[in-house]
Design a protein around this motif. Structure first.
Motif, PDB file in Angstrom:
ATOM      1  N   LEU A  74      22.907 -23.803   8.185  1.00  0.00           N
ATOM      2  CA  LEU A  74      21.457 -23.606   8.116  1.00  0.00           C
ATOM      3  C   LEU A  74      21.093 -22.214   7.634  1.00  0.00           C
ATOM      4  N   THR A  75      21.921 -21.240   7.956  1.00  0.00           N
ATOM      5  CA  THR A  75      21.615 -19.856   7.583  1.00  0.00           C
ATOM      6  C   THR A  75      22.376 -19.399   6.348  1.00  0.00           C
ATOM      7  N   ALA A  76      23.068 -20.330   5.687  1.00  0.00           N
ATOM      8  CA  ALA A  76      23.815 -19.948   4.490  1.00  0.00           C
ATOM      9  C   ALA A  76      22.847 -19.666   3.336  1.00  0.00           C
ATOM     10  N   VAL A  77      22.957 -18.513   2.730  1.00  0.00           N
ATOM     11  CA  VAL A  77      22.108 -18.107   1.601  1.00  0.00           C
ATOM     12  C   VAL A  77      23.025 -17.705   0.453  1.00  0.00           C
ATOM     13  N   PRO A  78      22.820 -18.262  -0.753  1.00  0.00           N
ATOM     14  CA  PRO A  78      23.675 -17.867  -1.890  1.00  0.00           C
ATOM     15  C   PRO A  78      23.503 -16.391  -2.209  1.00  0.00           C
ATOM     16  N   SER A  79      24.586 -15.772  -2.612  1.00  0.00           N
ATOM     17  CA  SER A  79      24.546 -14.349  -2.937  1.00  0.00           C
ATOM     18  C   SER A  79      23.723 -14.121  -4.195  1.00  0.00           C
ATOM     19  N   LEU A  80      22.858 -13.154  -4.133  1.00  0.00           N
ATOM     20  CA  LEU A  80      21.987 -12.837  -5.257  1.00  0.00           C
ATOM     21  C   LEU A  80      22.684 -11.856  -6.185  1.00  0.00           C
ATOM     22  N   PRO A  81      22.418 -11.967  -7.505  1.00  0.00           N
ATOM     23  CA  PRO A  81      23.057 -11.020  -8.442  1.00  0.00           C
ATOM     24  C   PRO A  81      22.475  -9.626  -8.280  1.00  0.00           C
ATOM     25  N   LYS A  82      23.244  -8.678  -8.778  1.00  0.00           N
ATOM     26  CA  LYS A  82      22.763  -7.306  -8.750  1.00  0.00           C
ATOM     27  C   LYS A  82      21.692  -7.109  -9.807  1.00  0.00           C
ATOM     28  N   ASP A 111      14.782  -7.397  -5.043  1.00  0.00           N
ATOM     29  CA  ASP A 111      14.578  -6.791  -3.724  1.00  0.00           C
ATOM     30  C   ASP A 111      13.695  -7.668  -2.840  1.00  0.00           C
ATOM     31  N   ALA A 112      12.614  -8.188  -3.444  1.00  0.00           N
ATOM     32  CA  ALA A 112      11.730  -9.063  -2.672  1.00  0.00           C
ATOM     33  C   ALA A 112      12.443 -10.347  -2.258  1.00  0.00           C
ATOM     34  N   THR A 113      13.297 -10.885  -3.148  1.00  0.00           N
ATOM     35  CA  THR A 113      14.041 -12.106  -2.816  1.00  0.00           C
ATOM     36  C   THR A 113      15.013 -11.857  -1.679  1.00  0.00           C
ATOM     37  N   ARG A 114      15.675 -10.692  -1.717  1.00  0.00           N
ATOM     38  CA  ARG A 114      16.587 -10.378  -0.615  1.00  0.00           C
ATOM     39  C   ARG A 114      15.839 -10.258   0.708  1.00  0.00           C
ATOM     40  N   GLU A 115      14.699  -9.632   0.712  1.00  0.00           N
ATOM     41  CA  GLU A 115      13.917  -9.523   1.948  1.00  0.00           C
ATOM     42  C   GLU A 115      13.500 -10.899   2.458  1.00  0.00           C
ATOM     43  N   GLN A 116      13.063 -11.767   1.540  1.00  0.00           N
ATOM     44  CA  GLN A 116      12.671 -13.109   1.961  1.00  0.00           C
ATOM     45  C   GLN A 116      13.864 -13.910   2.463  1.00  0.00           C
ATOM     46  N   ALA A 117      15.030 -13.740   1.842  1.00  0.00           N
ATOM     47  CA  ALA A 117      16.231 -14.442   2.296  1.00  0.00           C
ATOM     48  C   ALA A 117      16.636 -13.970   3.691  1.00  0.00           C
ATOM     49  N   ALA A 118      16.561 -12.661   3.940  1.00  0.00           N
ATOM     50  CA  ALA A 118      16.887 -12.145   5.271  1.00  0.00           C
ATOM     51  C   ALA A 118      15.906 -12.683   6.313  1.00  0.00           C
ATOM     52  N   ALA A 119      14.621 -12.717   5.945  1.00  0.00           N
ATOM     53  CA  ALA A 119      13.633 -13.277   6.868  1.00  0.00           C
ATOM     54  C   ALA A 119      13.896 -14.757   7.120  1.00  0.00           C
TER      55      ALA A 119
END
Length: 487
Positions: free
Chosen positions: A85-93, A173-181
């Motif tokens: 449920l908490t698996a999130v694909p790694s985002l590119p740099k 950056d915004a996508t990473r924040e949303q993924a963490a949330a």
């Protein structure tokens, strides 16, 4: 002379039938094959009792192992569900910034003909320059137009590329924040689901409680009937009934069935084997030098197992047959019998160490004195004696531990047991208190340093603290004590 006719041996019906089908003519076998191809299979040869395959024996899993396995499977399922449920694909740099360091050089060097075409006049040099320019000028002019177009294109796209790089960086950056949330939300959701699961399970148990109680009542009735049948068929049943008829009460938990009840009682109130094994580890150093240790009332074998792990030879005896069987399943040396009879069978000065943990409170006073006297004669010179029992001087131990067990016969004050051991001939007898009552269960003292307890209130607080200390020493001191003596 007529030839002898050999008799064929008789065979059982199903073997003859199988052999008859095996010896069918070819045409008939072909017809059977055709029938089987059309879906009409021939009837199989019936198996006799000796030809049937034996049923595989199923292994009955103990209830403790089953409960532990189901709990592990539930935890693994919850963990897998949480991971999924908490698996999130790694985002590119973020892409590298647009490199505009050479744009200025392009604007400065793109014009390969800063002076334009050469001047042409009617002089010899002018006509020569005109001839040469007609030969080499077109490629230079074409290159000039290409350079101009490239530089113009670069200048018009520099700002767009820089803006694109900045936008991608902000978007990642915004996508990473949303993924963490999202991960945090999913984790809270899993915890909520686990709470709901426990709630639903409890509801299911409550809804099925009436049926479960009925089945348990029926099972209990059947077990009691089985117990009566076992006691009737026991070889010493007549002797037991004679004791009951004569007015002598039988020993509690003495039967083969009731002994299992006392094992469950020990597990529930005395503590699990791992907990008790940790407590008896303190006695192993005293007994490590002994050659032959006897554990009176060995119970579930915690001390025997600890001594075996240290390479110390030890054997035990217990009046509870279920306890003895439990020790034997662990490979421990244990016998069924009472302490006095077992000691009486030993040779004089043959025992290297004697231990009785939570046992002497089960003895009547006369029996205890006889055990101590016999132990002194059966132990080797210099052998240690260790007796652990409940501390009745601690009221919490008396009411919470001693009175709970209906097999207890006599509470022994620490000074009383120490005197009895000394009177039996043992020397260097010492009393050590164990299992102190937790501080949270004791009476709390008032803080004398509190500013509001100055003056008369401070004197009152000192008196209250003094009374609390006295009560703690009487009510909440140590749950157990051990008497250590030497032969």
């Amino acid at each position: 002379m007529p030839a002898k006719v050999r008799r064929r041996p008789r065979r059982c019906a199903h073997v003859r039938e199988c052999g008859r089908r095996a010896e069918l003519p070819r045409a008939r076998r072909t017809r059977q094959h055709a029938d089987s191809r059309r879906g009409r299979a021939a009837a199989p040869c019936p198996r006799g009792p000796l030809m049937e395959k034996p049923e595989r024996l199923t292994h009955v899993e103990p209830i403790e192992a089953l409960t532990a396995r189901l709990e592990r499977e539930r935890m693994d399922a919850d963990r897998s569900y949480n991971d999924a449920l908490t698996a999130v694909p790694s985002l590119p740099k973020a892409p590298p910034a647009f490199d505009s360091s050479r744009v200025a050089d392009l604007n400065r060097l793109w014009n390969t003909l800063p002076g334009g075409p050469p001047a042409v006049d009617r002089s010899l040099k002018g006509r020569l320059r005109s001839f040469v320019w007609r030969l080499v000028g077109p490629p230079f002019e074409s290159q000039q137009r290409l350079n101009s177009a490239v530089v113009d294109h670069v200048n018009r796209n520099v700002a767009a590329h820089e803006e694109t790089s900045r936008t991608l960086s902000v978007l990642l950056d915004a996508t990473r924040e949303q993924a963490a949330a999202l991960v945090r939300f999913q984790s809270l959701l899993v915890q909520y689901f686990q709470t709901i699961t426990a709630y639903v399970d409890s509801k299911d148990r409550s809804l099925g409680g009436s049926e479960l109680r009925e089945r348990l009542a029926l099972t209990e009735q059947r077990l009691l009937a089985l117990k009566r049948d076992v006691e009737r068929s026991a070889p010493h049943a007549g002797a037991g009934l004679a004791r009951v008829d004569s007015g002598e009460a039988p020993a509690p938990f003495g039967g083969a069935v009731d002994s299992l009840t006392y094992v469950a009682f020990e597990d529930c109130f005395r503590g699990l084997p791992d907990e008790i094994r940790g407590r008896v580890e303190d006695y192993v150093p005293i007994l490590s030098a002994a050659g032959d240790v006897v554990d009176l009332g060995c119970g579930r074998g915690e001390l025997l197992a600890a001594l075996r792990a240290r390479g110390v030879r030890a054997r035990g005896v217990d009046v509870n047959p279920a306890m003895v069987e439990l020790c034997r399943t662990q490979g421990l040396d244990a016998q069924h019998g009472d302490a006095l009879s077992y000691l009486g069978k030993q040779g004089d000065e043959s025992i290297g160490g004697l231990v009785a943990i939570q046992v002497v409170e089960h003895f009547a006073p006369a029996y205890l004195l006889k055990v101590l006297e016999t132990a002194f004669h059966k132990m080797q010179a210099g052998a240690p004696l260790i007796i652990e029992t409940i501390n009745p001087a601690c009221w919490m131990a008396y009411f919470e531990t001693y009175l709970r067990d209906i097999t207890h016969r006599q509470a022994l004050h620490p000074e009383t047991l120490r005197h009895l051991v000394q009177a039996s001939g043992f020397t260097r007898v010492d009393v050590q208190f164990r299992q102190p009552v937790r501080e949270m269960d004791q009476l709390r003292r008032l803080s004398a340093a509190a500013p509001e307890l100055a003056g008369p209130l401070g004197q009152l607080a000192a008196v209250v603290n003094d009374h609390a200390d006295k009560l703690n020493a009487r009510l909440f001191s140590s749950m157990d004590y051990v008497v250590v003596g030497w032969r």
